[in-house]
Design a protein around this motif. Structure first.
Motif, PDB file in Angstrom:
ATOM      1  N   PRO A 139      70.967  34.574  81.338  1.00  8.77           N
ATOM      2  CA  PRO A 139      70.211  35.121  80.205  1.00  8.77           C
ATOM      3  C   PRO A 139      68.773  35.735  80.776  1.00  8.77           C
ATOM      4  N   VAL A 140      68.453  36.679  80.170  1.00  5.62           N
ATOM      5  CA  VAL A 140      67.114  37.529  80.660  1.00  5.62           C
ATOM      6  C   VAL A 140      66.102  36.726  80.187  1.00  5.62           C
ATOM      7  N   GLU A 141      65.072  36.200  80.840  1.00  5.01           N
ATOM      8  CA  GLU A 141      63.806  35.493  80.762  1.00  5.01           C
ATOM      9  C   GLU A 141      62.811  36.625  80.541  1.00  5.01           C
ATOM     10  N   PRO A 142      62.169  36.299  79.480  1.00  2.00           N
ATOM     11  CA  PRO A 142      60.816  37.306  79.288  1.00  2.00           C
ATOM     12  C   PRO A 142      59.769  36.953  80.154  1.00  2.00           C
ATOM     13  N   SER A 143      58.978  37.898  80.554  1.00  2.00           N
ATOM     14  CA  SER A 143      57.998  37.705  81.507  1.00  2.00           C
ATOM     15  C   SER A 143      57.004  36.806  80.895  1.00  2.00           C
ATOM     16  N   THR A 144      56.935  36.873  79.735  1.00  2.00           N
ATOM     17  CA  THR A 144      55.851  35.690  79.085  1.00  2.00           C
ATOM     18  C   THR A 144      56.587  34.658  78.388  1.00  2.00           C
ATOM     19  N   PRO A 145      56.160  33.372  78.651  1.00  4.93           N
ATOM     20  CA  PRO A 145      56.988  32.337  78.006  1.00  4.93           C
ATOM     21  C   PRO A 145      57.167  32.559  76.426  1.00  4.93           C
ATOM     22  N   VAL A 146      58.088  32.077  75.817  1.00  3.05           N
ATOM     23  CA  VAL A 146      58.224  32.211  74.266  1.00  3.05           C
ATOM     24  C   VAL A 146      57.334  31.318  73.606  1.00  3.05           C
ATOM     25  N   LEU A 148      54.231  30.569  74.601  1.00 10.47           N
ATOM     26  CA  LEU A 148      52.832  31.354  74.658  1.00 10.47           C
ATOM     27  C   LEU A 148      52.816  32.433  73.399  1.00 10.47           C
ATOM     28  N   ILE A 149      54.071  33.279  73.313  1.00 15.82           N
ATOM     29  CA  ILE A 149      54.066  34.321  72.435  1.00 15.82           C
ATOM     30  C   ILE A 149      53.746  33.732  71.047  1.00 15.82           C
ATOM     31  N   VAL A 150      54.468  32.782  70.861  1.00 23.27           N
ATOM     32  CA  VAL A 150      54.448  31.995  69.402  1.00 23.27           C
ATOM     33  C   VAL A 150      52.804  31.465  69.125  1.00 23.27           C
ATOM     34  N   PHE A 151      52.140  31.033  70.191  1.00 19.82           N
ATOM     35  CA  PHE A 151      51.010  30.477  70.130  1.00 19.82           C
ATOM     36  C   PHE A 151      50.022  31.647  69.837  1.00 19.82           C
ATOM     37  N   GLY A 152      50.201  32.771  70.464  1.00 17.18           N
ATOM     38  CA  GLY A 152      49.385  34.037  70.340  1.00 17.18           C
ATOM     39  C   GLY A 152      49.465  34.417  68.915  1.00 17.18           C
ATOM     40  N   VAL A 153      50.732  34.409  68.231  1.00 22.54           N
ATOM     41  CA  VAL A 153      50.996  34.942  67.139  1.00 22.54           C
ATOM     42  C   VAL A 153      50.309  34.297  66.009  1.00 22.54           C
ATOM     43  N   VAL A 154      50.391  32.692  66.283  1.00 23.93           N
ATOM     44  CA  VAL A 154      49.792  31.883  65.223  1.00 23.93           C
ATOM     45  C   VAL A 154      48.246  31.972  65.296  1.00 23.93           C
ATOM     46  N   LEU A 155      47.805  32.075  66.594  1.00 23.76           N
ATOM     47  CA  LEU A 155      46.369  32.274  66.887  1.00 23.76           C
ATOM     48  C   LEU A 155      45.687  33.370  66.043  1.00 23.76           C
ATOM     49  N   CYS A 156      46.276  34.598  66.285  1.00 20.99           N
ATOM     50  CA  CYS A 156      45.990  35.781  65.663  1.00 20.99           C
ATOM     51  C   CYS A 156      46.223  35.837  63.889  1.00 20.99           C
ATOM     52  N   LEU A 157      47.004  34.894  63.444  1.00 24.20           N
ATOM     53  CA  LEU A 157      47.077  34.750  62.069  1.00 24.20           C
ATOM     54  C   LEU A 157      45.854  33.861  61.596  1.00 24.20           C
ATOM     55  N   ILE A 158      45.357  32.895  62.457  1.00 26.34           N
ATOM     56  CA  ILE A 158      44.368  32.115  61.828  1.00 26.34           C
ATOM     57  C   ILE A 158      43.051  32.877  62.046  1.00 26.34           C
ATOM     58  N   VAL A 159      42.850  33.558  62.909  1.00 26.90           N
ATOM     59  CA  VAL A 159      41.797  34.456  63.082  1.00 26.90           C
ATOM     60  C   VAL A 159      41.546  35.507  62.096  1.00 26.90           C
ATOM     61  N   ALA A 160      42.706  35.913  61.858  1.00 26.47           N
ATOM     62  CA  ALA A 160      42.709  37.158  60.618  1.00 26.47           C
ATOM     63  C   ALA A 160      42.279  36.546  59.439  1.00 26.47           C
ATOM     64  N   GLY A 161      42.881  35.167  59.199  1.00 25.81           N
ATOM     65  CA  GLY A 161      42.641  34.475  57.915  1.00 25.81           C
ATOM     66  C   GLY A 161      40.993  33.916  57.871  1.00 25.81           C
ATOM     67  N   ILE A 162      40.527  33.668  58.989  1.00 29.69           N
ATOM     68  CA  ILE A 162      39.068  33.380  58.889  1.00 29.69           C
ATOM     69  C   ILE A 162      38.190  34.499  58.531  1.00 29.69           C
ATOM     70  N   VAL A 163      38.371  35.507  59.223  1.00 27.53           N
ATOM     71  CA  VAL A 163      37.878  36.903  59.196  1.00 27.53           C
ATOM     72  C   VAL A 163      37.870  37.289  57.807  1.00 27.53           C
ATOM     73  N   LEU A 164      38.920  37.014  56.913  1.00 22.92           N
ATOM     74  CA  LEU A 164      39.044  37.444  55.760  1.00 22.92           C
ATOM     75  C   LEU A 164      38.283  36.641  54.590  1.00 22.92           C
ATOM     76  N   LEU A 165      38.287  35.653  54.966  1.00 26.49           N
ATOM     77  CA  LEU A 165      37.450  34.334  54.230  1.00 26.49           C
ATOM     78  C   LEU A 165      35.952  34.916  54.308  1.00 26.49           C
ATOM     79  N   VAL A 166      35.577  35.092  55.660  1.00 24.43           N
ATOM     80  CA  VAL A 166      34.290  35.429  55.802  1.00 24.43           C
ATOM     81  C   VAL A 166      33.744  36.616  55.125  1.00 24.43           C
TER      82      VAL A 166
END
Length: 226
Positions: A139-146, A148-166
């Motif tokens: 199987p082809v392994e992505p250059s970035t671990p999976v 880490l990709i999931v963590f980045g997506v979750v972190l972006c959603l949390i930051v976006a939510g905080i910005v909207l609340l502010v």
């Protein structure tokens, strides 16, 4: 002496014929689709290609087992057809009248399948070992671990939510400050405004001039002073 040599060769040929035949023990059938794979660039299957196939099988056997002494002469081909299909066996180098167990041949072919395919410019679908299952490409392994990709997506959603609340809080505070300022300005000017409560328009009191209740005004006019 010549008769003895011919007799030995005939015996060996007969023995090889018994070892390599359709459905013989430890024998494998191969089917090649050269025309399908290469089209106009297809090459003819001849004695040279057969030699290369024997060499690749011998290479696979030697690479599979470091103690193997398999030679090209130990790989036997038989029942070769014009549509490029044939059977082959691998004989034991120490005992030419016996064949190498099919499990060892299969393991060696599977381990070196990509090298064999590359030698003939074919793939698992166009160079088929009918009794040997195709090897799956890793199987082809992505250059970035999976993760880490999931963590980045979750972190972006949390930051976006905080910005909207502010932003929403700032806008709401500005709105309240604006309403408070307008109310204070009206009170300073003493202007009477009409508000609506429960769907009924009501007048607010003029804080400077006051407001005369019409009911009490009528009473004052009806009762005159003595």
């Amino acid at each position: 002496m010549l008769r003895v040599l011919l007799l030995i060769l005939s015996v060996v040929a007969i023995a090889h014929a018994e070892l390599c035949k359709p459905d013989a023990q430890n024998a494998f059938k191969v089917r090649l689709s050269i025309k399908t794979a290469l089209g106009d660039n297809a090459y003819a299957w001849d004695a040279n290609e057969e030699y290369l196939f024997k060499a690749m099988v011998a290479f696979a056997m030697r690479r599979y087992s470091s103690k193997s002494t398999t030679q090209i002469s130990n790989v036997l081909l038989c029942n070769v057809t014009d549509r490029v299909s044939f059977w082959f066996v691998v004989t034991d180098s120490s005992k030419s009248v016996t064949t190498v167990p099919g499990s060892e041949v299969e393991a060696a072919i599977r381990m070196n399948r990509n090298r064999i395919n590359s030698a003939f410019l074919l793939s698992d679908n166009t160079l088929q070992f009918l009794k040997i299952t195709s090897t799956l490409s890793p199987p082809v392994e992505p250059s970035t671990p999976v993760w880490l990709i999931v963590f980045g997506v979750v972190l972006c959603l949390i930051v976006a939510g905080i910005v909207l609340l502010v932003v929403a809080g700032i806008q709401q505070r500005k709105k309240k400050n604006k309403e408070s300022t307008e109310r204070e300005n009206l009170e300073e000017k003493g202007e009477v405004t009409v508000t609506v409560e429960n769907g009924i328009p009501c007048e607010t009191l003029d804080l400077k001039a006051g407001h005369i209740n019409g009911v009490f005004a009528a009473d004052d006019e009806r009762f005159t002073s003595l």
